[in-house]
Design a protein around this motif. Structure first.
Motif, PDB file in Angstrom:
ATOM      1  N   ASN A   1       3.186  -7.867  12.857  1.00  0.00           N
ATOM      2  CA  ASN A   1       2.333  -6.673  12.877  1.00  0.00           C
ATOM      3  C   ASN A   1       2.905  -5.472  12.152  1.00  0.00           C
ATOM      4  O   ASN A   1       2.266  -4.417  12.126  1.00  0.00           O
ATOM      5  CB  ASN A   1       2.037  -6.273  14.329  1.00  0.00           C
TER       6      ASN A   1
ATOM      7  N   ASN B   1       0.800  -1.229   0.000  1.00  0.00           N
ATOM      8  CA  ASN B   1       0.000   0.000   0.000  1.00  0.00           C
ATOM      9  C   ASN B   1       0.836   1.283   0.000  1.00  0.00           C
ATOM     10  O   ASN B   1       0.641   2.157   0.837  1.00  0.00           O
ATOM     11  CB  ASN B   1      -0.955   0.005   1.203  1.00  0.00           C
ATOM     12  N   GLY B   2       1.774   1.319  -0.890  1.00  0.00           N
ATOM     13  CA  GLY B   2       2.553   2.553  -1.052  1.00  0.00           C
ATOM     14  C   GLY B   2       3.813   2.602  -0.212  1.00  0.00           C
ATOM     15  O   GLY B   2       4.636   3.489  -0.394  1.00  0.00           O
TER      16      GLY B   2
ATOM     17  N   GLN C   1       3.091  -4.636   9.199  1.00  0.00           N
ATOM     18  CA  GLN C   1       2.256  -4.094   8.122  1.00  0.00           C
ATOM     19  C   GLN C   1       1.297  -3.005   8.635  1.00  0.00           C
ATOM     20  O   GLN C   1       0.914  -2.109   7.884  1.00  0.00           O
ATOM     21  CB  GLN C   1       1.455  -5.214   7.477  1.00  0.00           C
ATOM     22  N   TYR C   2       0.910  -3.121   9.894  1.00  0.00           N
ATOM     23  CA  TYR C   2      -0.042  -2.142  10.431  1.00  0.00           C
ATOM     24  C   TYR C   2       0.617  -0.798  10.755  1.00  0.00           C
ATOM     25  O   TYR C   2      -0.058   0.182  11.017  1.00  0.00           O
ATOM     26  CB  TYR C   2      -0.722  -2.704  11.680  1.00  0.00           C
ATOM     27  N   GLU C   3       1.950  -0.806  10.781  1.00  0.00           N
ATOM     28  CA  GLU C   3       2.675   0.436  11.082  1.00  0.00           C
ATOM     29  C   GLU C   3       3.001   1.224   9.832  1.00  0.00           C
ATOM     30  O   GLU C   3       3.432   2.362   9.915  1.00  0.00           O
ATOM     31  CB  GLU C   3       4.001   0.103  11.784  1.00  0.00           C
ATOM     32  N   LEU C   4       2.859   0.577   8.674  1.00  0.00           N
ATOM     33  CA  LEU C   4       3.356   1.192   7.447  1.00  0.00           C
ATOM     34  C   LEU C   4       2.304   2.027   6.734  1.00  0.00           C
ATOM     35  O   LEU C   4       1.131   1.698   6.744  1.00  0.00           O
ATOM     36  CB  LEU C   4       3.868   0.111   6.498  1.00  0.00           C
ATOM     37  N   ALA C   5       2.805   3.082   6.105  1.00  0.00           N
ATOM     38  CA  ALA C   5       1.922   3.926   5.298  1.00  0.00           C
ATOM     39  C   ALA C   5       2.679   4.355   4.052  1.00  0.00           C
ATOM     40  O   ALA C   5       3.913   4.233   3.987  1.00  0.00           O
ATOM     41  CB  ALA C   5       1.481   5.138   6.102  1.00  0.00           C
ATOM     42  N   GLY C   6       1.924   4.851   3.068  1.00  0.00           N
ATOM     43  CA  GLY C   6       2.515   5.266   1.797  1.00  0.00           C
ATOM     44  C   GLY C   6       3.710   6.189   2.003  1.00  0.00           C
ATOM     45  O   GLY C   6       3.636   7.117   2.798  1.00  0.00           O
TER      46      GLY C   6
ATOM     47  N   ARG D   1      13.646   1.834  19.206  1.00  0.00           N
ATOM     48  CA  ARG D   1      12.739   0.915  19.902  1.00  0.00           C
ATOM     49  C   ARG D   1      13.444  -0.416  20.111  1.00  0.00           C
ATOM     50  O   ARG D   1      14.170  -0.877  19.228  1.00  0.00           O
ATOM     51  CB  ARG D   1      11.477   0.679  19.057  1.00  0.00           C
TER      52      ARG D   1
END
Lengths: 477, 389
Positions: free
Chosen positions: A455, A355-356, A457-462, A444
């Motif tokens: 998890n 997703n980008g 994938q839930y942290e990533l954005a375009g 971190r």
């Protein structure tokens, strides 16, 4: 939970009924190396949460070990009951307390004995394989070194396949017995080139491999102080790698520039690197998320090469595949076509878009040079947010602190926005080194690597770019 | 250490979109909420016959895929709701006759379709005075009624395609009268159940002979039917939007289907967006172009129409506005609005630079913001009316 309560819980976890199963799993993970098994058992704080990444594969051997481990535990517990019934309470308690230790030692020594028996049995396989290979007309290439072996093997295989019948050892199966069985069971005799990856791990390994494989050509891909747990010292490792000179003529021994320098090979062998390979000059290297391109010139001959592999560290093995391919009879066109067909391998600088966001999976990378190349790439690309993830490297022996300090410094130089370490024996070294360089981003330290990877994938954005390098299996965690 | 707030994610339900709701809840809401490490997440599942369950096991997709959910429901205690001073989940602890209680700070509804997305569920949350994610009662009810949504947006001068509506009772009573009502519309037409989402029960009708069958299909699903005229030179787009007073749009998204292959349930959820057996996964991913491939003026116009619809309907939290564009006439028509987009349309938000964790945490923030604002309103006042009675 209070610290004392947690400590007690950890201590008592060794008496759980699942523990013999866990021990058999551990043995399988360390490939039945009894010493590694004992070391792992010794450093485990809790025996309840050991199996995370993989499952016990119920092979015949595993089943036998399971029966024996549970049988031994049952036998001891029967003894405990008997002693208790006879009123010999201190002996009963004592036997109960030592029960796990007895099972551990029983499994360890049983394995040591088993390994010796198997080694004896395997001698026949080695003799058959060696004879078959001696009679085989193919050019035999061995690929050795501290890192980059699988990549070099796959690249050579892909390029040479453009004009030759090529067979190479599968995946990263690189121990003598897997080679022997592969030779016996898979080779048809029609092959023109055979490529073997040598998985050295202790003194004398290279000699043993060469005696089995009779190599015509050797490619030494890199030197790093890896596998020191097996070699003991850097000198022993260097001596083992250097012993390749006893089996391959200097004109057929191709050594990466970095390794040639570290092993003091420079004027004695064919050196290849990111500047030249076999008289071809390398220029105009361009690395992007879509792959790596470079030009090669030799006299009037010119080539523009592109591979989907990502990272400057791939240029040297790509260039070698191009030049060695031609030396073994490929036309320049065929060698170029072969390079164009090379693709990223699973978990080695493998880029995918979510997703980008770009995620570069380099979790099979277990060496400093690969880490350096990855971090250089991360530094060079444009992204809204850059994240770097690593648990560090394993099997660095006495070099552990030095190597991880350098990794910390390399990360600081690459300057991502977020750095994620996995809580382990080296995370504090990398963190301290990173902080010492004045790193201003977010650091971190994750306590549950598996949950993090699941998890992410839930942290990533375009616009995000994530580089994940290396991953520790259960026996290192 | 700061105490984590408890979020109840409610999913499933008595709806044709029951299964879609499970996927939305488990993969697009619960996973990122837990990955954020900011909340304690409670899974609340409503079965197809309306029974409520609350258990951590309900977070595992394998429970539903394997069919073990049936066995679970036979054994697990059902949940009751206490609406006294907030929302509390109550069930038998199955131990010594005791009850287990869980006070909920925020509700995250993940229900699609009837009895969930249409405002009914929100009514319970309003009664309990608990913060909840997404549109309120009125906006949900309007959004989930395609007829009401058209009536409300038309009143705000937002363009829509020509349309008519009637009830299934009208259809049963007088076929001919219903068909006569559609005479003013030009073919092709779309026949839709007024209350269903995920394109269930929708037919594309190209000639009058097909109309009766399409009407009967729609009437099978709903008591209210809408017939719309198709748009020429069509570009279909959708726009996820979030926020309360200041709506924030994601990116305009364009499904990769031909106008004649309208976006049905099969395309959306069963084939990963590829008609003819594409192997995509993740439902609403991979079937569209983001951002939509449109001239800038038309793109901007559609973004504006989407935001206008969101405001006019009174949406809050999140919604998705579907629009139809006549690319030659350069006109953007409002088509539908979804108060809870499947999977929250997180693939689109991700591309717009918002991660799934950011998306769910922002939605929770919007829920709390709206709840805090509501607390400022006076809802009771003293009178002497009873004394005078």
């Amino acid at each position: 939970m209070s610290a004392k309560k947690a400590e007690l819980k950890n201590y008592l976890s060794i008496y759980l009924p699942t523990v013999p199963y866990v021990f058999v799993y551990m043995l399988q993970q360390v490939e039945n190396n009894a010493d590694e098994f004992l070391k792992w058992v010794n450093r485990l704080p809790n025996y309840q949460r050991v199996i995370k990444r993989k499952k016990l594969v119920l092979t015949k051997k595993a089943l036998v070990l399971l029966v024996l481990a549970y049988g031994m535990a049952a036998l001891i517990l029967a003894g405990v009951v008997l002693l208790f019934a006879k009123g010999l309470y201190p002996y009963a308690v004592g036997l109960f307390v030592v029960q796990p230790a007895v099972v551990i030692l029983f499994l360890a020594y049983l394995n040591k004995l088993g390994v010796k028996l198997i080694a004896f049995k395997r001698r026949k396989d080695y003799a058959v394989a060696s004879a078959k290979l001696m009679a085989h007309k193919a050019t035999k290439i061995v690929v050795l070194g501290s890192y980059g072996k699988t990549t070099a093997k796959e690249l050579l295989s892909t390029v040479l396949a453009e004009g030759k019948i090529v067979a190479s050892t599968p995946g990263n199966k690189n121990v003598p017995i897997s080679h022997a069985r592969w030779i016996i069971n898979k080779l048809t005799g029609e092959e023109e080139v055979l490529i073997f990856e040598l998985g050295e791990g202790e003194p004398g390994d290279i000699k043993r491999f060469c005696e089995l494989l009779h190599p015509d050509i050797a490619v030494l891909t890199g030197y790093a102080p890896n596998h020191l747990d097996g070699y003991g010292t850097v000198e022993a490792l260097k001596a083992d790698l250097s012993s390749i000179q006893d089996f391959v003529k200097p004109e057929n021994l191709y050594v990466a520039e970095q390794a040639a320098e570290a092993l003091d090979f420079k004027d004695k062998v064919q050196v290849f690197g990111t500047k030249s390979s076999d008289g071809w000059v390398i220029k105009n290297i361009e690395v992007a998320i879509t792959g790596t391109s470079f030009d090669m010139n030799k006299g009037s001959a010119k080539a523009h090469l592109h591979s989907s592999l990502i990272g400057e560290h791939n240029v040297a093995p790509l260039a070698l595949s191009f030049t060695l391919g031609q030396k073994l009879g490929l036309s320049q066109k065929e060698a170029e076509a072969g390079i164009a067909k090379t693709l990223p391998f699973d978990h080695r600088m493998q880029a995918r878009e979510i997703n980008g966001a770009w995620l570069i999976d380099d979790t099979y990378n277990g060496n400093l040079e690969g880490i350096r190349a990855g971090l250089e790439l991360l530094h060079s690309v444009t992204a809204t947010r850059k994240m770097y993830v690593t648990p560090g490297l394993v099997e660095q022996g006495t070099e552990t602190e030095k190597v991880h300090t350098e990794i910390g410094h390399l990360i600081a130089k690459s300057n991502p926005d977020v750095v994620v370490f996995m809580h382990n024996s080296v995370s504090h070294i990398m963190k301290a080194a990173l902080e010492a360089k004045g790193f201003k981003g977010i650091i971190r330290v994750e306590s549950d690597p598996l949950a993090f990877y699941t998890n992410i994938q839930y942290e990533l954005a375009g616009g995000d770019m994530v580089l994940m390098q290396n991953d520790w299996t259960d026996n290192y965690a | 250490m700061m105490l984590m707030k408890t979020i109840a994610v409610i999913f499933g339900g008595r709806s044709t979109e029951h299964d879609v709701s499970i996927i939305t809840a488990l993969s697009s809401i619960i996973k990122p909420l837990e990955a954020s490490r900011q909340y304690q997440v409670e899974a609340v599942y409503i079965s197809k016959d309306g029974a409520w369950f609350w258990d951590n096991k309900l977070k595992d997709i394998a429970l539903y895929q394997s069919g073990e959910i049936e066995d679970f429901m036979r054994k697990a205690p059902k949940v009751q709701l206490s609406l006294d001073d907030g929302l509390t989940l109550v069930k038998s602890s199955q131990f010594a006759g005791r009850k287990a209680y869980k006070k909920i700070d925020i509700v995250f509804p993940a229900m699609h379709g009837t009895h969930g997305e249409d405002g009914e569920l929100m009514g319970i949350f309003e009664m309990a005075n608990v913060a909840y994610v997404g549109c309120g009662v009125a906006a949900s009810a309007i959004s989930m009624d395609k007829v009401l949504a058209k009536q409300v947006t038309t009143s705000a001068d937002i363009p829509t395609t020509p349309w008519v509506w009637f009830t299934s009772a009208d259809l049963a009573r007088d076929h001919e009268a219903v068909i006569a009502k559609t005479k003013g519309l030009e073919y092709p037409l779309f026949v839709k159940p007024a209350h269903l989402g995920s394109s269930i029960g929708i037919s594309r009708v190209t000639k009058p002979e097909e109309l009766v069958n399409a009407l009967e299909v729609a009437a099978h699903y709903d008591d209210k039917i809408i017939v719309e005229q198709a748009v020429q030179n069509l570009a279909e787009v959708t726009l996820p939007i979030m926020g309360n007073e200041e709506p924030r749009p994601a990116m305009l998204e364009q499904p990769n289907v031909k106008p004649e292959d309208f976006f049905d349930f099969e395309t959306k959820y069963m084939q990963g967006g590829k008609k003819g057996g594409g192997k995509g996964k993740g439902g609403a991913q991979g079937y569209s172009t983001i951002p939509a491939d449109l001239p800038k003026d038309l793109y901007d116009q559609a973004m504006q129409v989407g935001v206008n619809v969101y405001k006019t309907v009174g949406c809050a939290g999140i919604a998705r506005v579907d629009m139809l564009i006549d690319t030659k006439a350069k006109t953007v028509f409002f088509n539908e609005i979804n108060p809870l987009p499947g999977g929250l349309y997180s693939h689109n938000w991700n591309k717009a630079g918002i991660s799934s964790i950011d998306l769910v945490t922002k939605l929770v923030d919007y829920a709390e913001e709206r709840w805090h604002n509501q607390q400022k309103n006076t809802v009771t006042f003293s009178t002497n009316y009873l004394k005078q009675f």
